[in-house]
Design an enzyme around this catalytic site. Structure first.
Site, PDB file in Angstrom:
ATOM      1  N   HIS A  35       0.835  -1.207   0.000  1.00 38.12           N
ATOM      2  CA  HIS A  35       0.000   0.000   0.000  1.00 38.12           C
ATOM      3  C   HIS A  35       0.870   1.258   0.000  1.00 38.12           C
ATOM      4  O   HIS A  35       0.535   2.255  -0.649  1.00 38.12           O
ATOM      5  CB  HIS A  35      -0.901   0.036   1.235  1.00 38.12           C
ATOM      6  CG  HIS A  35      -1.891  -1.079   1.314  1.00 38.12           C
ATOM      7  ND1 HIS A  35      -1.802  -2.090   2.238  1.00 38.12           N
ATOM      8  CD2 HIS A  35      -2.999  -1.345   0.572  1.00 38.12           C
ATOM      9  CE1 HIS A  35      -2.801  -2.919   2.079  1.00 38.12           C
ATOM     10  NE2 HIS A  35      -3.540  -2.517   1.066  1.00 38.12           N
ATOM     11  N   GLU A 147      -0.099  -3.902  -9.035  1.00 32.48           N
ATOM     12  CA  GLU A 147      -0.068  -4.933 -10.090  1.00 32.48           C
ATOM     13  C   GLU A 147      -0.142  -6.342  -9.505  1.00 32.48           C
ATOM     14  O   GLU A 147      -0.370  -7.299 -10.228  1.00 32.48           O
ATOM     15  CB  GLU A 147       1.221  -4.805 -10.915  1.00 32.48           C
ATOM     16  CG  GLU A 147       1.213  -3.613 -11.839  1.00 32.48           C
ATOM     17  CD  GLU A 147       2.440  -3.564 -12.729  1.00 32.48           C
ATOM     18  OE1 GLU A 147       3.385  -4.358 -12.513  1.00 32.48           O
ATOM     19  OE2 GLU A 147       2.455  -2.712 -13.635  1.00 32.48           O
TER      20      GLU A 147
END
Ligand code: PAF
EC number: 6.3.2.1
Length: 276
Positions: A35, A147
């Site tokens: 994050h 991703e």
């Protein structure tokens, strides 16, 4: 200083005074280094950054999974503060679904029946529905997704393209441990031995990538590594084009793997260049 807001009106008031371009980092909290990479990209590319923290009931198939999902708002806030996030939006369920569970959903279409889809029926519909709602409330210029969850990222790109949503989607490269293991909130469930076994995922992906041939050569190289692994139950190894359609004869492609190591299901993926 990071401004914590809860309700829709509070968010609207905070959003109104944010200067310049706004980047949104949607999360379900329990923030980790993955994050942080998304937040740092948002900080680098936008003048203002909003992090949403919402454990979305609509993307969980099982009530016990939803219940068990870690909730650590105080720690998450401290992280956002340290990273210079402008606004953390941490709504409750009624703030996001004021009319009760949504009747109208965004459906993810046929891509949701593939790869991770069969393992998580309805999951991607729930994700796309909440992401649409977050976009509607925050009105970001850009939104940042890892991703690591490549199918989610691809579906969010389709969401904005297919529904004409004016948000630029930025994919952030997967953050890895020094030995290559992709960061995941599930890694904590791995024993020391399982963590060692889990490295076969990235080893297989890198072996496939480095085979640098046509689709069969890449799949064979990666598949051989997985087949030799102990304690790893492979769910799929697939080669696709970057939008997760059929793999091209040559050019950019994506190699994706899912496997269980002990009781823990892991996913990973890597960009591959096919040489035909
Ligand atoms: O990846 C996640 O954490 C969630 O699926 C998301 C994008 C925040 C939607 O709830």
């Amino acid at each position: 200083m990071t401004h914590l807001v809860r309700g829709r009106q509070e968010l609207a008031a905070a959003r109104k005074v944010l200067p310049g371009s706004v980047g949104l980092v949607p999360t379900m909290g329990a923030l980790h280094k993955g994050h942080l990479a998304n937040i740092r990209q948002a900080k680098a590319r936008c003048e203002s950054v909003v992090v949403s923290i919402f454990v979305n009931p609509m993307q969980f198939e099982r009530a016990d999974d939803l219940e068990r999902y870690p909730r650590r708002l105080a720690d998450d806030l401290a992280v956002c503060e340290a990273e210079g996030v402008d606004v953390v939006w941490a709504p409750g369920v009624p703030d996001v679904y004021p009319n009760g569970p949504a009747q109208v959903w965004v459906t993810a279409g046929e891509l949701a029946d593939q790869l991770e889809g069969p393992n998580r029926p309805g999951h991607f519909d729930g994700v796309l529905t909440v992401v649409s709602k977050l976009f509607a409330r925050v009105a970001p210029d850009r939104a940042f997704f890892g991703e690591k969850d490549y199918q989610q990222l691809t579906l969010v790109r389709r969401l904005v393209a297919d529904l004409d949503t004016d948000v630029e989607i930025i994919g952030v490269p997967t953050v890895r441990e020094a030995d290559g293991l992709a960061l995941s909130s599930r890694n904590v469930f791995l024993s020391t031995e399982e963590r060692r076994q889990a490295l076969v995922l990235i080893t297989a992906l890198r072996t496939g990538r480095d085979a640098a041939g046509n689709a069969s050569a890449v799949l064979e190289a990666a598949g051989t590594v997985l087949a030799a692994a102990e304690g790893v139950d492979v769910h799929y190894l697939e080669l696709r084009d970057p939008q997760l359609g059929r793999a091209p004869a040559s050019g950019p492609a994506r190699l994706l793997v899912a496997a269980s190591v002990g009781a823990t299901r892991l996913i990973d993926n890597l960009a591959v260049e096919l040489t035909g």
